[in-house]
Scaffold this motif. Structure first.
Motif, mmCIF file in Angstrom:
data_model
loop_
_atom_site.group_PDB
_atom_site.id
_atom_site.type_symbol
_atom_site.label_atom_id
_atom_site.label_comp_id
_atom_site.label_asym_id
_atom_site.label_seq_id
_atom_site.Cartn_x
_atom_site.Cartn_y
_atom_site.Cartn_z
ATOM 1 N N GLN A 201 0.806 -1.222 0.000
ATOM 2 C CA GLN A 201 0.000 0.000 0.000
ATOM 3 C C GLN A 201 0.843 1.277 0.000
ATOM 4 N N ILE A 202 2.046 1.219 0.611
ATOM 5 C CA ILE A 202 2.878 2.429 0.675
ATOM 6 C C ILE A 202 3.986 2.424 -0.381
ATOM 7 N N GLY A 203 3.923 1.464 -1.295
ATOM 8 C CA GLY A 203 4.897 1.431 -2.379
ATOM 9 C C GLY A 203 6.282 0.993 -1.946
ATOM 10 N N GLY A 204 6.369 0.282 -0.842
ATOM 11 C CA GLY A 204 7.642 -0.289 -0.420
ATOM 12 C C GLY A 204 8.628 0.664 0.203
ATOM 13 N N LYS A 205 8.187 1.855 0.594
ATOM 14 C CA LYS A 205 9.132 2.783 1.234
ATOM 15 C C LYS A 205 8.416 3.728 2.205
ATOM 16 N N GLY A 206 9.161 4.150 3.228
ATOM 17 C CA GLY A 206 8.623 5.124 4.172
ATOM 18 C C GLY A 206 8.634 4.628 5.616
ATOM 19 N N GLU A 207 8.286 5.531 6.520
ATOM 20 C CA GLU A 207 8.220 5.206 7.943
ATOM 21 C C GLU A 207 6.862 4.590 8.274
ATOM 22 N N ILE A 208 6.898 3.568 9.128
ATOM 23 C CA ILE A 208 5.648 2.949 9.555
ATOM 24 C C ILE A 208 5.656 2.771 11.077
ATOM 25 N N ALA A 209 4.480 2.583 11.633
ATOM 26 C CA ALA A 209 4.342 2.351 13.069
ATOM 27 C C ALA A 209 3.367 1.201 13.289
ATOM 28 N N ILE A 210 3.411 0.649 14.486
ATOM 29 C CA ILE A 210 2.474 -0.413 14.887
ATOM 30 C C ILE A 210 1.661 0.087 16.064
ATOM 31 N N LEU A 211 0.348 -0.052 15.979
ATOM 32 C CA LEU A 211 -0.542 0.293 17.090
ATOM 33 C C LEU A 211 -1.091 -1.013 17.650
ATOM 34 N N SER A 212 -0.548 -1.448 18.778
ATOM 35 C CA SER A 212 -0.897 -2.736 19.360
ATOM 36 C C SER A 212 -1.952 -2.567 20.452
ATOM 37 N N ALA A 213 -2.264 -3.679 21.111
ATOM 38 C CA ALA A 213 -3.204 -3.658 22.242
ATOM 39 C C ALA A 213 -2.379 -3.499 23.520
ATOM 40 N N ALA A 214 -2.531 -4.404 24.482
ATOM 41 C CA ALA A 214 -1.758 -4.314 25.714
ATOM 42 C C ALA A 214 -0.314 -4.750 25.478
ATOM 43 N N GLN A 215 0.595 -4.156 26.205
ATOM 44 C CA GLN A 215 2.014 -4.459 26.030
ATOM 45 C C GLN A 215 2.350 -5.893 26.401
ATOM 46 N N THR A 216 1.498 -6.523 27.221
ATOM 47 C CA THR A 216 1.756 -7.898 27.655
ATOM 48 C C THR A 216 1.000 -8.947 26.831
ATOM 49 N N ALA A 217 0.165 -8.511 25.880
ATOM 50 C CA ALA A 217 -0.690 -9.442 25.132
ATOM 51 C C ALA A 217 0.150 -10.443 24.332
ATOM 52 N N THR A 218 -0.026 -11.710 24.621
ATOM 53 C CA THR A 218 0.785 -12.755 24.004
ATOM 54 C C THR A 218 0.662 -12.768 22.491
ATOM 55 N N ASN A 219 -0.575 -12.745 21.999
ATOM 56 C CA ASN A 219 -0.761 -12.843 20.549
ATOM 57 C C ASN A 219 -0.168 -11.635 19.836
ATOM 58 N N GLN A 220 -0.421 -10.444 20.370
ATOM 59 C CA GLN A 220 0.101 -9.221 19.756
ATOM 60 C C GLN A 220 1.629 -9.264 19.648
ATOM 61 N N ASN A 221 2.274 -9.638 20.733
ATOM 62 C CA ASN A 221 3.737 -9.643 20.752
ATOM 63 C C ASN A 221 4.323 -10.697 19.818
ATOM 64 N N THR A 222 3.647 -11.829 19.714
ATOM 65 C CA THR A 222 4.113 -12.871 18.795
ATOM 66 C C THR A 222 4.014 -12.392 17.356
ATOM 67 N N TRP A 223 2.875 -11.786 17.006
ATOM 68 C CA TRP A 223 2.707 -11.271 15.642
ATOM 69 C C TRP A 223 3.722 -10.165 15.350
ATOM 70 N N ILE A 224 3.944 -9.284 16.313
ATOM 71 C CA ILE A 224 4.886 -8.176 16.116
ATOM 72 C C ILE A 224 6.301 -8.702 15.906
ATOM 73 N N ASP A 225 6.669 -9.768 16.618
ATOM 74 C CA ASP A 225 7.991 -10.367 16.412
ATOM 75 C C ASP A 225 8.138 -10.851 14.967
ATOM 76 N N PHE A 226 7.088 -11.466 14.425
ATOM 77 C CA PHE A 226 7.145 -11.920 13.039
ATOM 78 C C PHE A 226 7.123 -10.740 12.065
ATOM 79 N N MET A 227 6.445 -9.650 12.420
ATOM 80 C CA MET A 227 6.483 -8.445 11.592
ATOM 81 C C MET A 227 7.916 -7.922 11.484
ATOM 82 N N LYS A 228 8.602 -7.891 12.609
ATOM 83 C CA LYS A 228 9.982 -7.397 12.624
ATOM 84 C C LYS A 228 10.897 -8.312 11.823
ATOM 85 N N GLU A 229 10.643 -9.620 11.910
ATOM 86 C CA GLU A 229 11.429 -10.571 11.124
ATOM 87 C C GLU A 229 11.196 -10.350 9.631
#
Length: 361
Positions: free
Chosen positions: A178-206
């Motif tokens: 959607q952003i054409g492969g370039k630019g700054e992005i951010a992640i808006l997650s739920a709770a900082q301790t949420a297991t599912n959110q953190n697991t998905w975010i780890d794969f996003m970073k990978e």
């Protein structure tokens, strides 16, 4: 000592020796679908029988992360329907906050005292519930996690929305396109301790480490705690802090809706791309008015139903949670338990202007 006594003791020793050898052979032989469940704290013993009769009259409790969250309302309503169809009794309990881990612990303890047969819980924290859940299992309560997992030895089966890796990586792929492969992005997650959110975010970073994303920079992970107002404010804060932001990923239904609401009424509409995990009913207006191009999710109806059917299958002795076991989930078909006791619902669905009106949840 009499001859009879000597013979008795020899026989006892022989049986004990055979038992030890048998246990040693099992430990070396790997897990099969007929193995005894050995999870810490589990009350389940004996072998699974896929053809065992489905028990009726069970008491099944659902404990979502947040009882007033529309997503969990959909999932748990489907769970209720499945439980009642199977001839058992359903109840839902929980806190109105997506971060009240102590409240979740209290509910687990209460349900254990009430002698429910099974608990389906979406954990707010990966470890906070462990002591209470282990005690529940020792008391004969079957424990299923759904949507958000706890530690593997604190439940018997985790009903996953989809592969955690698929969910994490595909959200990055969506936004990059959607952003054409370039630019700054951010992640808006739920709770900082949420297991599912953190697991998905780890794969996003990978995923972002791949060469094709070299021009994309993740500048911040913000937390809205699955609260609409806070998520709205976090979106506003991200855009103030990073005026060149090109896109936001929000892997939470509350967060993506709040972010879309903010973007829709701002100068960033159509300029800052937004994707993540949302329900079609929540996001339909924002797709149609051009705020959001595409997002994804699994069907929460099916997630709730599968959690219910898994709980009943555990209590019926059809499964114990061991890898390789299979069970029938009504009209949903047959499911196989994977590594670490995980059952995957299936691939996520991508929603956009072309197909969103086909879905009503």
């Amino acid at each position: 000592m009499s001859l009879a006594t000597v013979r008795t003791r020899r026989l006892t020793l022989a049986v004990a020796t055979v038992t030890v050898l048998a246990l040693g052979a099992t430990a070396c032989g790997g897990t099969t679908k007929n193995d005894t469940d050995k999870k810490s704290g589990s009350a389940v013993t004996g072998k699974a029988d896929a053809n065992a009769e489905t028990k009726k009259g069970l008491k099944i409790a659902f404990l979502p992360k947040q009882v007033n969250n529309p997503y969990f309302t959909i999932a748990d309503t489907a769970g209720k329907k499945a439980v009642e169809e199977l001839g058992s009794t359903y109840q839902e309990v929980g806190t109105s906050s997506g971060t009240d881990t102590s409240g979740q612990v209290s509910y687990v303890n209460t349900l254990t005292q009430q002698q429910v047969n099974a608990i389906a819980v979406s954990a707010q924290d990966p470890g906070a519930l462990c002591t209470a859940l282990k005690q529940a299992m020792k008391n004969g309560v079957s424990v299923v996690t759904y949507d958000s997992d706890t530690k593997t030895d604190c439940r018997q089966v985790f009903v996953s929305q989809a592969s955690a890796e698929d969910l994490g990586r595909t959200q990055v792929q969506q936004l990059a396109k959607q952003i054409g492969g370039k630019g700054e992005i951010a992640i808006l997650s739920a709770a900082q301790t949420a297991t599912n959110q953190n697991t998905w975010i780890d794969f996003m970073k990978e995923e972002l480490k791949k060469p094709e994303y070299k021009d994309i920079k993740l500048v911040k992970v913000a937390y809205g705690d699955d609260d609409a107002q806070k998520s709205f404010q976090q979106t506003q804060g991200l855009l103030q802090e990073y005026p060149d932001l090109k896109g936001i990923i929000s892997p939470t239904t509350v967060g993506i809706k709040a972010a879309a609401q903010y973007l829709s009424g701002s100068k960033y509409k159509g300029k800052v791309k937004l994707t993540g995990l949302g329900t079609p009913n929540d996001m339909r207006a924002y797709v149609k008015n051009g705020t959001v191009d595409a997002f994804e999710l699994w069907d929460p109806n099916k997630l709730g139903e599968l959690a219910a059917r898994t709980a009943v299958a555990l209590q019926s002795g059809q499964i114990t949670g061991a890898e390789g076991q299979t069970f029938k989930a009504g009209g949903m078909g047959t499911y196989t338990i994977g590594k670490d006791g995980v059952v995957s619902l299936g691939k996520p669905t991508v929603f956009d202007a072309k197909n969103i009106d086909q879905y009503k949840f």
